[in-house]
Write an enzyme that holds these catalytic residues in place. Structure first.
Site, mmCIF file in Angstrom:
data_model
loop_
_atom_site.group_PDB
_atom_site.id
_atom_site.type_symbol
_atom_site.label_atom_id
_atom_site.label_comp_id
_atom_site.label_asym_id
_atom_site.label_seq_id
_atom_site.Cartn_x
_atom_site.Cartn_y
_atom_site.Cartn_z
ATOM 1 N N SER A 62 41.096 36.518 32.238
ATOM 2 C CA SER A 62 40.639 35.151 31.946
ATOM 3 C C SER A 62 39.667 35.039 30.779
ATOM 4 O O SER A 62 39.396 33.926 30.326
ATOM 5 C CB SER A 62 39.988 34.541 33.190
ATOM 6 O OG SER A 62 40.970 33.999 34.016
ATOM 7 N N LYS A 65 40.798 33.160 27.901
ATOM 8 C CA LYS A 65 40.754 31.680 27.894
ATOM 9 C C LYS A 65 39.757 31.174 26.846
ATOM 10 O O LYS A 65 39.907 30.071 26.324
ATOM 11 C CB LYS A 65 40.409 31.164 29.293
ATOM 12 C CG LYS A 65 41.540 31.460 30.313
ATOM 13 C CD LYS A 65 41.171 31.051 31.716
ATOM 14 C CE LYS A 65 42.346 31.020 32.684
ATOM 15 N NZ LYS A 65 42.780 32.268 33.255
ATOM 16 N N TYR A 190 50.798 33.302 27.496
ATOM 17 C CA TYR A 190 49.631 33.317 28.389
ATOM 18 C C TYR A 190 49.492 34.690 29.063
ATOM 19 O O TYR A 190 48.402 35.266 29.107
ATOM 20 C CB TYR A 190 49.763 32.190 29.432
ATOM 21 C CG TYR A 190 48.738 32.258 30.540
ATOM 22 C CD1 TYR A 190 47.455 31.740 30.367
ATOM 23 C CD2 TYR A 190 49.037 32.866 31.760
ATOM 24 C CE1 TYR A 190 46.506 31.837 31.376
ATOM 25 C CE2 TYR A 190 48.096 32.967 32.770
ATOM 26 C CZ TYR A 190 46.831 32.449 32.572
ATOM 27 O OH TYR A 190 45.890 32.552 33.565
ATOM 28 N N TYR A 242 34.206 30.366 36.981
ATOM 29 C CA TYR A 242 35.016 29.647 37.987
ATOM 30 C C TYR A 242 34.116 28.815 38.887
ATOM 31 O O TYR A 242 33.134 28.235 38.423
ATOM 32 C CB TYR A 242 35.867 30.611 38.831
ATOM 33 C CG TYR A 242 36.546 31.695 38.058
ATOM 34 C CD1 TYR A 242 37.476 31.379 37.075
ATOM 35 C CD2 TYR A 242 36.288 33.030 38.315
ATOM 36 C CE1 TYR A 242 38.116 32.381 36.381
ATOM 37 C CE2 TYR A 242 36.924 34.038 37.618
ATOM 38 C CZ TYR A 242 37.826 33.709 36.647
ATOM 39 O OH TYR A 242 38.446 34.696 35.962
ATOM 40 N N VAL A 260 39.516 38.762 35.878
ATOM 41 C CA VAL A 260 39.753 39.588 37.071
ATOM 42 C C VAL A 260 39.964 41.068 36.743
ATOM 43 O O VAL A 260 40.046 41.893 37.636
ATOM 44 C CB VAL A 260 40.924 39.079 37.949
ATOM 45 C CG1 VAL A 260 40.560 37.777 38.636
ATOM 46 C CG2 VAL A 260 42.204 38.957 37.160
#
Ligand code: GLN
Length: 306
Positions: A62, A65, A190, A242, A260
């Site tokens: 992530s 991102k 992605y 998150y 992660v």
């Protein structure tokens, strides 16, 4: 500084036993849960400090991102990007689907959750898919000052094979019109972004560029606009960890983004770029020893931005 970092590693290593490496794909499960690394790029002295398994590569997951958000902003401008993805924290897990249907807007809540990052990935421009991936890799090479940047092909293959939840998020967004184009191609990109490997030292340099408002500290070249860095740091604070972002802001107070794979990217405005690696995760998917080491670091060096 090195002594401090070594001490922080020693003091926080025991937290790893309370967490677990991600297990949704075999390659992540095989990570050594006891690994712990911290790297700091000091903008004041232009020096790097590091301790622990700092050169060990892990998939950024992530943390990618942040990269896709920046490139989407560079390619489209903020008005176009935020027409398609909102900037509000969710209070839900990173791969939650529920908000996409029950809330009044079809926009994903923010670019730091899977739905939002699939949208920002769709906004990256390029002649073809290969070209789009090359642009992402070139960007990462530039901000890490490292040309040895590759995908972990095994992780990529597993992400793709087991990515049905992301597939359902993406097809749902296609049905509401938020996502346009070929869904499988967008997802493929992605999954590739998630599978890029970096080390804690690479992350610290990336963090330093963002912390330095877009000027590359080792070359003094302006690479990103101040405005983009401001937006990205803000979203990292509100959404980067998150549904634990609020607690992290209270306890640490540094713009950060986790993945992660066990990495955490940190950017202390005008002071430090930070890279952390610790693959044992807490129940929200954040590095458990990583969060605790950042808590101690922020306290010792008085780094909270608040
Ligand atoms: N590859 C993961 C996913 O898409 C990345 C999520 C994460 O790091 N939180 O589910």
């Amino acid at each position: 500084m090195i002594d401090l970092l070594n001490k922080l590693i020693k003091d926080n290593k025991h937290y790893s036993y309370k967490g677990k490496a991600a297990s949704y794909i075999p390659a992540l499960k095989e990570a050594n849960p006891n690994d712990l690394a911290i790297a700091l790029y000091d903008l004041n002295s232009n020096k790097e400090y590091y301790a622990g398994e700092c050169d060990k590569k892990f998939t950024i997951q992530s943390i990618s991102k942040v990269v896709t958000l920046i490139i989407a902003l560079m390619d489209n401008g903020k008005d176009q990007v935020f027409k398609k993805v909102n900037v509000e924290p969710t209070g839900m897990g990173f791969n939650s689907i529920v908000n996409l249907e029950v809330r009044d807007s079809v926009r994903p809540y923010n670019p730091m959750i899977n739905a939002g990052a699939i949208v920002t990935t769709s906004l990256i421009k390029g002649k073809n898919e290969q070209d789009k991936l090359e642009r992402v890799l070139e960007f990462i090479k530039k901000v890490t000052n490292n040309n040895d940047i590759y995908l972990n092909q095994r992780v990529y293959a597993s992400e793709k094979e087991t990515g049905d939840r992301n597939r359902s998020i993406a097809y749902f967004m296609k049905s509401t019109g938020i996502l346009s184009g070929d869904v499988e191609k967008i997802l493929d990109l992605y999954f590739k972004h998630c599978s890029i490997e970096l080390s804690a030292r690479d992350l610290a340099r990336f963090g330093a560029v963002i912390a330095n408002d877009g000027i590359i500290p080792w070359s003094k070249e302006r690479f990103l606009s101040r405005e983009i860095c401001r937006i990205v740091k803000t979203i990292m604070v509100t959404c980067g960890m998150y549904d634990a972002s609020g607690e992290f802001a209270v306890n640490v107070g540094i713009p950060a983004k986790s993945g992660v794979g066990g990495g955490i990217l940190g950017a202390v405005p005008k002071k430090y770029g930070i890279g952390v690696y610790g693959p044992a995760l807490d129940e929200k998917g954040n590095s458990i020893a990583g969060i605790n080491i950042l808590k101690d670091l922020a306290k010792t060096l008085d780094l909270s931005i608040f």
